[in-house]
Design a protein around this motif. Structure first.
Motif, PDB file in Angstrom:
ATOM      1  N   TRP A  25       0.838  -1.198   0.000  1.00 53.13           N
ATOM      2  CA  TRP A  25       0.000   0.000   0.000  1.00 53.13           C
ATOM      3  C   TRP A  25       0.869   1.242   0.000  1.00 53.13           C
ATOM      4  CZ3 TRP A  25      -0.673   4.028   3.451  1.00 53.13           C
ATOM      5  CH2 TRP A  25      -1.782   4.845   3.233  1.00 53.13           C
ATOM      6  N   ARG A  26       1.923   1.230   0.816  1.00 51.21           N
ATOM      7  CA  ARG A  26       2.829   2.377   0.891  1.00 51.21           C
ATOM      8  C   ARG A  26       3.519   2.604  -0.462  1.00 51.21           C
ATOM      9  NH1 ARG A  26       4.977   4.671   5.345  1.00 51.21           N
ATOM     10  NH2 ARG A  26       4.581   2.821   6.589  1.00 51.21           N
ATOM     11  N   GLN A  27       3.970   1.530  -1.097  1.00 46.85           N
ATOM     12  CA  GLN A  27       4.629   1.657  -2.394  1.00 46.85           C
ATOM     13  C   GLN A  27       3.666   2.219  -3.443  1.00 46.85           C
ATOM     14  OE1 GLN A  27       5.960  -2.353  -3.036  1.00 46.85           O
ATOM     15  NE2 GLN A  27       7.836  -2.085  -1.840  1.00 46.85           N
ATOM     16  N   THR A  28       2.433   1.759  -3.428  1.00 47.53           N
ATOM     17  CA  THR A  28       1.427   2.268  -4.360  1.00 47.53           C
ATOM     18  C   THR A  28       1.155   3.735  -4.101  1.00 47.53           C
ATOM     19  OG1 THR A  28       0.416   0.077  -4.503  1.00 47.53           O
ATOM     20  CG2 THR A  28      -0.936   1.940  -5.177  1.00 47.53           C
ATOM     21  N   LEU A  33       1.825   9.618  -5.649  1.00 54.49           N
ATOM     22  CA  LEU A  33       2.326  10.966  -5.392  1.00 54.49           C
ATOM     23  C   LEU A  33       3.166  11.500  -6.547  1.00 54.49           C
ATOM     24  CD1 LEU A  33       3.313  10.692  -1.622  1.00 54.49           C
ATOM     25  CD2 LEU A  33       1.392  11.951  -2.612  1.00 54.49           C
ATOM     26  N   GLN A  34       3.672  10.622  -7.391  1.00 53.25           N
ATOM     27  CA  GLN A  34       4.502  11.030  -8.516  1.00 53.25           C
ATOM     28  C   GLN A  34       3.684  11.373  -9.762  1.00 53.25           C
ATOM     29  OE1 GLN A  34       7.306   7.838  -8.996  1.00 53.25           O
ATOM     30  NE2 GLN A  34       8.244   8.183  -6.997  1.00 53.25           N
ATOM     31  N   ILE A  40      -4.199  12.376 -11.936  1.00 51.41           N
ATOM     32  CA  ILE A  40      -4.976  12.120 -10.722  1.00 51.41           C
ATOM     33  C   ILE A  40      -6.441  12.494 -10.951  1.00 51.41           C
ATOM     34  CG2 ILE A  40      -5.288  12.779  -8.298  1.00 51.41           C
ATOM     35  CD1 ILE A  40      -2.208  13.115  -8.183  1.00 51.41           C
ATOM     36  N   ARG A  41      -6.683  13.606 -11.645  1.00 51.75           N
ATOM     37  CA  ARG A  41      -8.061  14.001 -11.951  1.00 51.75           C
ATOM     38  C   ARG A  41      -8.745  12.956 -12.822  1.00 51.75           C
ATOM     39  NH1 ARG A  41      -5.679  19.338 -12.472  1.00 51.75           N
ATOM     40  NH2 ARG A  41      -6.299  20.525 -10.638  1.00 51.75           N
TER      41      ARG A  41
END
Length: 59
Positions: A25-28, A33-34, A40-41
């Motif tokens: 989950w952290r890696q995803t 964030l990149q 993202i939209r």
């Protein structure tokens, strides 16, 4: 269905990944964030459309 029940269901589903698969989950999340704002939209738009389709099947 009760609105609180639906919100609780969303939180339950959202909490499963970080609870059971913390490292993945952290890696995803770091990869997300990149992404650029437009990407993202677009993901948000697709999520909304899928949600609307699923809600229309409930009727």
């Amino acid at each position: 269905m009760n609105g609180w029940w639906l919100i609780g269901g969303v939180l339950l589903v959202e909490g499963i990944m970080p609870m059971l698969f913390t490292r993945q989950w952290r890696q995803t999340f770091e990869k997300l964030l990149q992404l650029r704002d437009g990407q993202i939209r677009f993901i948000g738009l697709i999520s909304c459309l899928i949600g609307l389709c699923l809600m229309s099947f409930h009727r």
